[in-house]
Design a protein around this motif. Structure first.
Motif, PDB file in Angstrom:
ATOM      1  N   LYS A 133      24.507  30.784 -18.566  1.00  0.00           N
ATOM      2  CA  LYS A 133      23.682  31.752 -17.842  1.00  0.00           C
ATOM      3  C   LYS A 133      22.308  31.891 -18.491  1.00  0.00           C
ATOM      4  O   LYS A 133      21.275  31.944 -17.802  1.00  0.00           O
ATOM      5  N   ARG A 134      22.273  31.928 -19.813  1.00  0.00           N
ATOM      6  CA  ARG A 134      20.997  32.043 -20.521  1.00  0.00           C
ATOM      7  C   ARG A 134      20.176  30.769 -20.380  1.00  0.00           C
ATOM      8  O   ARG A 134      18.936  30.819 -20.272  1.00  0.00           O
ATOM      9  N   ALA A 135      20.847  29.609 -20.375  1.00  0.00           N
ATOM     10  CA  ALA A 135      20.137  28.340 -20.182  1.00  0.00           C
ATOM     11  C   ALA A 135      19.488  28.300 -18.801  1.00  0.00           C
ATOM     12  O   ALA A 135      18.340  27.837 -18.646  1.00  0.00           O
ATOM     13  N   GLN A 136      20.174  28.786 -17.786  1.00  0.00           N
ATOM     14  CA  GLN A 136      19.615  28.849 -16.434  1.00  0.00           C
ATOM     15  C   GLN A 136      18.398  29.762 -16.400  1.00  0.00           C
ATOM     16  O   GLN A 136      17.403  29.481 -15.726  1.00  0.00           O
ATOM     17  N   PHE A 137      18.458  30.859 -17.138  1.00  0.00           N
ATOM     18  CA  PHE A 137      17.332  31.791 -17.216  1.00  0.00           C
ATOM     19  C   PHE A 137      16.107  31.088 -17.795  1.00  0.00           C
ATOM     20  O   PHE A 137      14.995  31.222 -17.284  1.00  0.00           O
ATOM     21  N   ILE A 138      16.302  30.309 -18.857  1.00  0.00           N
ATOM     22  CA  ILE A 138      15.190  29.591 -19.487  1.00  0.00           C
ATOM     23  C   ILE A 138      14.665  28.503 -18.559  1.00  0.00           C
ATOM     24  O   ILE A 138      13.449  28.301 -18.438  1.00  0.00           O
ATOM     25  N   MET A 139      15.564  27.802 -17.871  1.00  0.00           N
ATOM     26  CA  MET A 139      15.158  26.727 -16.974  1.00  0.00           C
ATOM     27  C   MET A 139      14.335  27.246 -15.799  1.00  0.00           C
ATOM     28  O   MET A 139      13.622  26.477 -15.149  1.00  0.00           O
ATOM     29  N   SER A 140      14.420  28.534 -15.514  1.00  0.00           N
ATOM     30  CA  SER A 140      13.608  29.113 -14.441  1.00  0.00           C
ATOM     31  C   SER A 140      12.161  29.335 -14.882  1.00  0.00           C
ATOM     32  O   SER A 140      11.336  29.801 -14.093  1.00  0.00           O
ATOM     33  N   GLY A 141      11.864  29.007 -16.142  1.00  0.00           N
ATOM     34  CA  GLY A 141      10.505  29.141 -16.657  1.00  0.00           C
ATOM     35  C   GLY A 141      10.236  30.433 -17.394  1.00  0.00           C
ATOM     36  O   GLY A 141       9.103  30.697 -17.797  1.00  0.00           O
ATOM     37  N   LYS A 142      11.269  31.251 -17.600  1.00  0.00           N
ATOM     38  CA  LYS A 142      11.104  32.533 -18.285  1.00  0.00           C
ATOM     39  C   LYS A 142      11.404  32.405 -19.767  1.00  0.00           C
ATOM     40  O   LYS A 142      12.172  31.538 -20.175  1.00  0.00           O
TER      41      LYS A 142
END
Length: 453
Positions: free
Chosen positions: A142-151
């Motif tokens: 979930k955190r990796a997806q958050f980072i991959m969104s550019g945040k």
């Protein structure tokens, strides 16, 4: 000229060796580097190359080569600087490769991270990041997806060393991407064990100070009750005397008649009412003097003021003090420790009464005001018509053991009240002028109440 061409043709044809020379073309008005050669015996061919164009192309090529050399030099310098920063940033740096299943893998790591976690670089590279983090696989994904969104991800986490021990870290992770290269995750982490230990020590110190304040407040309440003993005894005497009167009257009525009468019923109802009143006084007194818990509950301040008045009313009547209430309607509830706020109110009301001892009886009045002074602040004010305080007294009034009562006071009531209000996120202040009485006000934050709820 024609003779030159015939000569060149003859030499090349006879010897088979190529001949290089510069030729000027009158039609184009340009010089050409010319090569005459014989590809086969008996054949003659020439290759022309525009000298100016060749020079320009060569110059352009030289410039391009020079640019590439400079770029390579800059790139090498940048790589050296990045490597130095990567290794000496003062934190644990890692470069992670996102995967289709959402679990990032380590593709590079600095030496500081290796040393802290107890692994070698080769042991860490190629491994999933979950080997270092005490989190569920779903949370990491979930955190990796958050980072991959550019945040940018900024959190606190718990890391695990090779030997199984854990330590807290602060994490800052960002997405990085160069040209058409696959995106990577760059993380910088710091061990915050020292910060956490300092916070724990500060919390322990606050808890210890809070416990000391609680004990001191309890002693102060016991001292206050001792001073209020006469008034409380008088307050209890009234319902107990009434109980005795009603009981005697009821006994006589029973002796005179075997049939119950309205007077008999009224007598026993009076006994019940006065018994409840006496019980309420004792209950309020018991709650006030017991050691309170640190639990805070939603409380109606106006109702709390009425409870305090019920406890201290007899003492005020004995001193001929009029009590005037100006309580705002529909105050929002506040999260407080009831006993502590009652103690503050008792201290302020009794101090106000003490300040009016030298005043004529018909001028003695205490006014209690509640209001919403600001959108997020409730203010309670206790005002007296006493002799007032000079500036020097006002500067020291909240200091421990400072008292204006001589040998009759120990000087801890207001200092404890000040500390109790501060512990609730509010402020206790005083305003006074000689001959014009004094006003003590304390605030409680409404916003903090809503957050806690």
């Amino acid at each position: 000229v024609e003779q030159d061409w015939i000569k060149i043709y003859g030499e090349v044809a006879l010897t088979g060796k190529p001949n290089n020379f510069v030729n000027f073309n009158h039609n184009t008005q340009r010089h050409y580097e010319t090569t005459a050669f014989s590809p086969k015996k008996g054949q003659f061919a020439m290759l022309f190359r525009d000298i100016e164009e060749s020079r320009q192309r060569f110059k352009t090529l030289e410039q391009e080569i020079d640019k590439r050399k400079k770029a390579q030099k800059t790139l090498g310098k940048n790589e050296t600087m990045f490597k130095a920063l990567f290794e000496q940033t003062g934190g644990y740096c890692m470069i992670l490769q996102p995967t289709e299943n959402g679990m990032p893998y380590i593709i590079d790591v600095n030496q500081a991270a290796c040393d802290e976690h107890g692994y070698t670089r080769s042991e860490m590279i190629g491994q999933p990041i979950i080997m270092l983090i005490k989190e569920s696989e779903q949370m990491i994904q979930k955190r990796a997806q958050f980072i991959m969104s550019g945040k940018t991800l900024m959190i606190e986490a718990t890391h695990v060393r090779k030997n199984g021990s854990t330590f807290p870290v602060s994490v800052c992770a960002n997405l990085i991407q160069f040209d058409n290269e696959p995106p990577l995750i760059f993380t910088v982490e710091h061990n915050i064990s020292a910060i956490k230990n300092a916070e724990a020590q500060r919390k322990q110190a606050e808890d210890t100070a809070r416990e000391h304040l609680t004990q001191l407040a309890h002693v102060s309440r016991l001292d206050t009750v001792g001073e209020m003993a006469t008034g409380i005894a008088h307050e209890l005497t009234q319902p107990l005397t009434a109980i005795n009167v009603y009981a005697s009257a009821g006994l006589k009525l029973i002796q005179k008649s075997n049939q119950p009468s309205d007077l008999l019923i009224e007598a026993f109802e009076g006994i019940s009412t006065q018994t409840i009143r006496a019980g309420d006084i004792i209950q309020q007194l018991r709650k006030y003097v017991q050691k309170e818990s640190t639990k805070k509950t939603p409380t109606d301040l106006n109702n709390l003021i009425h409870k305090v008045i019920y406890l201290i009313e007899s003492e005020l009547k004995e001193q001929a003090i009029k009590l005037h209430l100006m309580l705002a309607a529909q105050l929002p509830p506040v999260i407080v420790n009831d006993i502590e706020i009652q103690q503050v109110l008792v201290n302020l009301i009794r101090n106000a009464a003490e300040a009016m001892k030298q005043c004529p009886m018909d001028l003695r009045q205490i006014t209690i005001i509640t209001c919403i002074s600001e959108p997020t602040i409730i203010t309670v004010t206790v005002t007296d018509t006493g002799t007032g305080m000079d500036k020097d007294t006002q500067e020291h009034i909240f200091e421990p053991f400072f008292t204006t009562r001589g040998n009759n006071g120990i000087g801890v009531g207001l200092s404890i009240s000040h500390a109790l209000i501060q512990a609730h996120g509010g402020k206790l202040t005083a305003q006074s002028q000689i001959g014009q009485g004094s006003s003590f006000s304390f605030t409680l934050p409404i916003k903090a109440v809503q957050l806690e709820e």
